[in-house]
Design a protein around this motif. Structure first.
Motif, mmCIF file in Angstrom:
data_model
loop_
_atom_site.group_PDB
_atom_site.id
_atom_site.type_symbol
_atom_site.label_atom_id
_atom_site.label_comp_id
_atom_site.label_asym_id
_atom_site.label_seq_id
_atom_site.Cartn_x
_atom_site.Cartn_y
_atom_site.Cartn_z
ATOM 1 N N UNK A 55 27.457 20.881 -2.887
ATOM 2 C CA UNK A 55 28.838 20.723 -3.353
ATOM 3 C C UNK A 55 29.579 22.045 -3.367
ATOM 4 N N UNK A 56 28.953 23.074 -3.937
ATOM 5 C CA UNK A 56 29.688 24.336 -4.062
ATOM 6 C C UNK A 56 29.833 25.038 -2.710
ATOM 7 N N UNK A 57 28.832 24.911 -1.836
ATOM 8 C CA UNK A 57 28.970 25.511 -0.502
ATOM 9 C C UNK A 57 30.120 24.867 0.270
ATOM 10 N N UNK A 58 30.330 23.558 0.070
ATOM 11 C CA UNK A 58 31.423 22.865 0.751
ATOM 12 C C UNK A 58 32.779 23.344 0.246
ATOM 13 N N UNK A 59 32.826 23.838 -0.991
ATOM 14 C CA UNK A 59 34.098 24.241 -1.601
ATOM 15 C C UNK A 59 34.372 25.745 -1.481
ATOM 16 N N UNK A 60 33.390 26.524 -1.024
ATOM 17 C CA UNK A 60 33.534 27.977 -1.031
ATOM 18 C C UNK A 60 33.406 28.560 0.373
ATOM 19 N N UNK A 61 33.901 29.785 0.543
ATOM 20 C CA UNK A 61 33.775 30.505 1.808
ATOM 21 C C UNK A 61 32.473 31.307 1.777
ATOM 22 N N UNK A 62 31.371 30.646 2.128
ATOM 23 C CA UNK A 62 30.041 31.246 2.021
ATOM 24 C C UNK A 62 29.910 32.443 2.974
ATOM 25 N N UNK A 63 30.513 32.383 4.138
ATOM 26 C CA UNK A 63 30.420 33.519 5.072
ATOM 27 C C UNK A 63 31.062 34.772 4.471
ATOM 28 N N UNK A 64 32.188 34.603 3.805
ATOM 29 C CA UNK A 64 32.858 35.720 3.131
ATOM 30 C C UNK A 64 31.984 36.255 1.994
ATOM 31 N N UNK A 65 31.320 35.351 1.283
ATOM 32 C CA UNK A 65 30.427 35.762 0.202
ATOM 33 C C UNK A 65 29.243 36.558 0.753
ATOM 34 N N UNK A 66 28.691 36.114 1.872
ATOM 35 C CA UNK A 66 27.582 36.845 2.496
ATOM 36 C C UNK A 66 28.033 38.239 2.916
ATOM 37 N N UNK A 67 29.228 38.327 3.463
ATOM 38 C CA UNK A 67 29.783 39.627 3.868
ATOM 39 C C UNK A 67 29.919 40.545 2.648
ATOM 40 N N UNK A 68 30.407 39.992 1.537
ATOM 41 C CA UNK A 68 30.546 40.761 0.307
ATOM 42 C C UNK A 68 29.187 41.275 -0.166
ATOM 43 N N UNK A 69 28.186 40.414 -0.157
ATOM 44 C CA UNK A 69 26.845 40.826 -0.574
ATOM 45 C C UNK A 69 26.262 41.875 0.366
ATOM 46 N N UNK A 70 26.500 41.720 1.664
ATOM 47 C CA UNK A 70 26.008 42.711 2.628
ATOM 48 C C UNK A 70 26.644 44.080 2.375
ATOM 49 N N UNK A 71 27.946 44.086 2.054
ATOM 50 C CA UNK A 71 28.626 45.352 1.735
ATOM 51 C C UNK A 71 28.076 45.968 0.456
ATOM 52 N N UNK A 72 27.825 45.134 -0.564
ATOM 53 C CA UNK A 72 27.219 45.628 -1.814
ATOM 54 C C UNK A 72 25.854 46.254 -1.535
ATOM 55 N N UNK A 73 25.069 45.583 -0.705
ATOM 56 C CA UNK A 73 23.730 46.068 -0.393
ATOM 57 C C UNK A 73 23.794 47.397 0.366
ATOM 58 N N UNK A 74 24.693 47.487 1.340
ATOM 59 C CA UNK A 74 24.843 48.744 2.092
ATOM 60 C C UNK A 74 25.239 49.880 1.154
ATOM 61 N N UNK A 75 26.143 49.616 0.209
ATOM 62 C CA UNK A 75 26.557 50.638 -0.757
ATOM 63 C C UNK A 75 25.421 51.010 -1.701
ATOM 64 N N UNK A 76 24.560 50.058 -1.999
ATOM 65 C CA UNK A 76 23.425 50.350 -2.880
ATOM 66 C C UNK A 76 22.394 51.219 -2.156
ATOM 67 N N UNK A 77 22.154 50.914 -0.883
ATOM 68 C CA UNK A 77 21.164 51.664 -0.104
ATOM 69 C C UNK A 77 21.672 53.069 0.215
ATOM 70 N N UNK A 78 22.933 53.171 0.618
ATOM 71 C CA UNK A 78 23.533 54.468 0.968
ATOM 72 C C UNK A 78 24.889 54.574 0.282
ATOM 73 N N UNK A 79 24.907 54.943 -1.012
ATOM 74 C CA UNK A 79 26.170 54.975 -1.757
ATOM 75 C C UNK A 79 27.165 55.974 -1.169
ATOM 76 N N UNK A 80 28.429 55.571 -1.162
ATOM 77 C CA UNK A 80 29.517 56.448 -0.708
ATOM 78 C C UNK A 80 30.157 57.162 -1.888
ATOM 79 N N UNK A 81 29.933 56.632 -3.097
ATOM 80 C CA UNK A 81 30.480 57.209 -4.323
ATOM 81 C C UNK A 81 29.365 57.215 -5.361
#
Length: 122
Positions: A70-96
């Protein structure tokens, strides 16, 4: 390898609505991305709309798989995955990073010993 995982934390339900009982209307979720030893997540609440008497499932019959669908049908899961990937990249190699200045070591001040009074023997 990237591993995405949904966790359904809670489901808000109306006790009765439109003649139906235990009607789910909000899903509290967490979405995780784990890659190796690193993990990031996001949380939220997703409304799942009004009940439909023709295909209604009371809370007792819900499974995590159904609710995630139900929630996957109502949400932009690809955008969420992109957000998580960016969080992970920042965690591995922080820019700030937040750093603290070193502080001088302050030695504790010793209290002077109390004078002892010795009384003469009589």
């Amino acid at each position: 390898m990237a591993n995405y995982k949904w966790v359904i934390n809670a489901v808000d339900c109306y006790t009765t609505k439109d003649g139906l009982e235990n009607v789910a209307y909000n899903v509290h979720w967490s979405y995780f991305l784990t890659e190796g030893e690193h993990s990031v997540s996001m949380i939220g609440v997703q409304s799942i709309g009004e009940p439909n008497a023709d295909n209604f499932l009371p809370f007792e019959q819900l499974t995590e798989e159904i609710v995630v669908g139900w929630i996957e049908a109502a949400m932009d899961v690809e955008k969420m995955k992109e957000n998580l990937q960016n969080q992970l990249a920042d965690k591995i190699a922080p820019k700030v990073v937040t750093l603290q200045l070193s502080k001088p070591v302050v030695e504790p001040v010793a209290e002077p010993a109390a004078e002892q009074v010795v009384e003469p023997e009589a």
